[in-house]
Design an enzyme around this catalytic site. Structure first.
Site, PDB file in Angstrom:
ATOM      1  N   HIS A  72       6.984  78.478  78.633  1.00 49.59           N
ATOM      2  CA  HIS A  72       6.273  79.595  79.056  1.00 49.59           C
ATOM      3  C   HIS A  72       4.739  79.687  78.194  1.00 49.59           C
ATOM      4  CE1 HIS A  72       9.590  82.061  81.179  1.00 49.59           C
ATOM      5  NE2 HIS A  72       9.612  80.690  81.642  1.00 49.59           N
ATOM      6  N   TYR A 213       7.987  92.529  79.751  1.00 43.75           N
ATOM      7  CA  TYR A 213       8.256  93.468  78.832  1.00 43.75           C
ATOM      8  C   TYR A 213       7.844  94.867  79.502  1.00 43.75           C
ATOM      9  CZ  TYR A 213      10.201  90.136  75.368  1.00 43.75           C
ATOM     10  OH  TYR A 213      10.611  89.107  74.665  1.00 43.75           O
ATOM     11  N   PRO A 306      17.072  92.818  69.327  1.00 44.77           N
ATOM     12  CA  PRO A 306      17.061  91.573  70.321  1.00 44.77           C
ATOM     13  C   PRO A 306      15.320  91.582  70.612  1.00 44.77           C
ATOM     14  CG  PRO A 306      18.235  93.298  71.409  1.00 44.77           C
ATOM     15  CD  PRO A 306      18.072  93.842  69.754  1.00 44.77           C
ATOM     16  N   LYS A 310      14.125  86.866  68.276  1.00 45.38           N
ATOM     17  CA  LYS A 310      13.972  86.111  66.959  1.00 45.38           C
ATOM     18  C   LYS A 310      15.030  85.683  66.419  1.00 45.38           C
ATOM     19  CE  LYS A 310       9.606  86.079  66.613  1.00 45.38           C
ATOM     20  NZ  LYS A 310       9.300  85.369  67.451  1.00 45.38           N
ATOM     21  N   TYR A 396       5.135  86.165  68.109  1.00 39.81           N
ATOM     22  CA  TYR A 396       6.217  85.857  69.312  1.00 39.81           C
ATOM     23  C   TYR A 396       6.225  84.271  69.307  1.00 39.81           C
ATOM     24  CZ  TYR A 396       8.382  86.598  73.652  1.00 39.81           C
ATOM     25  OH  TYR A 396       9.554  86.767  74.483  1.00 39.81           O
TER      26      TYR A 396
HETATM   27  C1  DHB Z   1      15.863  87.591  75.965  1.00 31.89           C
HETATM   28  C2  DHB Z   1      16.306  88.477  75.038  1.00 31.89           C
HETATM   29  C3  DHB Z   1      15.223  89.084  74.252  1.00 31.89           C
HETATM   30  O1  DHB Z   1      15.765  89.970  73.447  1.00 31.89           O
HETATM   31  C4  DHB Z   1      13.852  88.964  74.608  1.00 31.89           C
HETATM   32  O2  DHB Z   1      13.167  89.497  73.841  1.00 31.89           O
HETATM   33  C5  DHB Z   1      13.468  88.066  75.523  1.00 31.89           C
HETATM   34  C6  DHB Z   1      14.397  87.263  75.997  1.00 31.89           C
HETATM   35  C7  DHB Z   1      16.755  86.782  76.659  1.00 31.89           C
HETATM   36  O3  DHB Z   1      17.981  87.183  76.650  1.00 31.89           O
HETATM   37  O4  DHB Z   1      16.318  85.965  77.585  1.00 31.89           O
END
Ligand code: DHB
Length: 403
Positions: A72, A213, A306, A310, A396
């Site tokens: 991506h 997001y 999450p 990371k 990121y």
């Molecule tokens: C996923 C989980 C995340 O916390 C995130 O920021 C992006 C993707 C995932 O589970 O795909």
């Protein structure tokens, strides 16, 4: 039992460490409380930073990743009425790869099988001992003197008690494992958040080419994916939420609202939900990441919420520093990199701790209208300022391993 490095935990950190040590000529044994099937099915985020992908490739683990991983260029950041694409490749020249942690763990498991790695699954009562002795001057004598060697004791699934002696012990056993608590009087930092995530896996092709997001007055939502036919989506929910109180229809309805179904010609396609769970969110750091002959890597020393995905990347970065440091120590009797490990690893840990906290607090609704105004201002700043967008992209897509 005897080995050079006793590794507690057969998650991605422990498996990758044994793999890198093996390639550097250092032997290890891994002990794990769970079954292999459990470890390989454990669902975690699936976003690999560029440096994680590079490291896995260099370690000979890139074959399926290159075939099945979905590269991506960036992500979408959105709030009601606005959707903005952040292009990491344009901003910082790096991309991210969607490839589940479960897949990384399976690839590592197969590579360890091929190398004949000893992994003892389903052990109980794991404890670490005699880790206090310094590693620098003592290393030579310690190898000959069994009494000062650290060890890991455990009971096998068949009831046999074992003592695994080693030159060093590495805790890759997460925040609930015994290694973290074997470090005397560590400094710790913790932040809890007043919300959780409800995560679903669904047998439906993703409704988006890259992750979305979304900030929304009802709460944050995230559209991620696992493969061309499997979607992974999340909703902000109150702490203490019981996943059973969210019917499939209610979940898809909330996702449609928060992700902007019908806006700008975008639609969300629902499908059969195959997994549903609530994830608590926490930031936690323990330092130092080493005590004598005990080293910590991954979740054993730090937990991130999450948002930003990371956790796995940080564990890989720890191990990428630790494996060559232990090889220097055990093969060449050079303790310098091992002595520097904790401080070097913590630099990146705190960078990711800040980034995960920042993404989390920018995107989750707290009910406080002042917070909402600040969040809106940050989102507009990231969407309109190349300087701000570059900062997000750099974190990121991931800083270099040696950061
Ligand atoms: C996923 C989980 C995340 O916390 C995130 O920021 C992006 C993707 C995932 O589970 O795909």
């Amino acid at each position: 039992m005897r080995t050079q490095v006793a590794i507690v935990g057969a998650g991605p950190a422990g498996l990758l460490l044994s793999h890198l040590l093996d390639r550097a000529g250092v032997e290890s044994v891994i002990v794990e409380t769970r079954s292999r099937a459990y470890v390989e099915a454990r669902i975690r985020a699936g976003i690999l930073e560029q440096s994680t992908v590079d490291l896995l490739r260099e370690a000979g683990l890139g074959e399926r990743l290159d075939r099945e991983g979905d590269v991506h260029r960036g992500v979408y950041l959105q709030w009601p009425g606005a959707r903005h694409h952040l292009d990491f490749v344009d901003l910082v020249g790096r991309s991210v790869t969607v490839y589940g942690q479960t897949e990384v763990t399976r690839d590592l498991g197969r590579a360890r099988d091929a190398a004949g790695q000893e992994i003892v699954y389903e052990v109980t009562g794991t404890a670490v001992h005699d880790t206090d002795s310094a590693i620098d001057s003592a290393i030579d004598t310690a190898i000959d003197t069994a009494t000062v060697r650290p060890s890991v004791t455990f009971t096998r699934a068949d009831g046999r008690a074992e003592r695994l002696e080693a030159d060093v012990v590495v805790g890759c056993d997460g925040s609930f494992g015994p290694c973290r608590t074997a470090v005397p009087e560590p400094a710790t930092w913790e932040r809890t958040y007043p919300y959780s995530w409800l995560g679903i896996l669904a047998d439906v092709p993703p409704s988006t080419d890259e992750l979305i997001y979304a900030w929304h007055p009802d709460g944050f939502a995230l559209h991620s994916m696992r493969s061309p036919t499997v979607s992974r989506l999340y909703l902000q929910v109150p702490n203490g939420t019981d996943a059973a109180t969210w019917s499939d229809d209610r979940i898809w309805e909330a996702l449609a609202t928060r992700l902007g179904h019908g806006e700008h010609g975008w639609t969300l396609t629902p499908g059969p939900i195959t997994g549903k769970s609530v994830l608590p969110m926490r930031s936690f750091v323990q330092q130092p990441m080493r005590h004598g002959r005990l080293f910590l890597a991954g979740d054993a020393a730090h937990i991130v919420p999450p948002t930003g995905a990371k956790g796995l990347n940080l564990a890989v970065a720890d191990v990428a520093l630790l494996a060559p440091a232990l090889a220097d120590l055990l093969r060449h009797k050079d303790p310098r990199a091992a002595d520097a490990y904790s401080e070097r690893a913590l630099r990146r840990v705190w960078r990711c701790t800040h980034f995960s906290w920042w993404m989390t607090t920018m995107l989750h609704v707290t009910g406080d209208p002042f917070d909402a105004q600040l969040q809106r201002s940050q989102l507009e700043w990231v969407a309109s300022s190349t300087a701000a967008a570059t900062g997000l992209a750099e974190n990121y897509a991931g800083l270099p391993i040696g950061f």
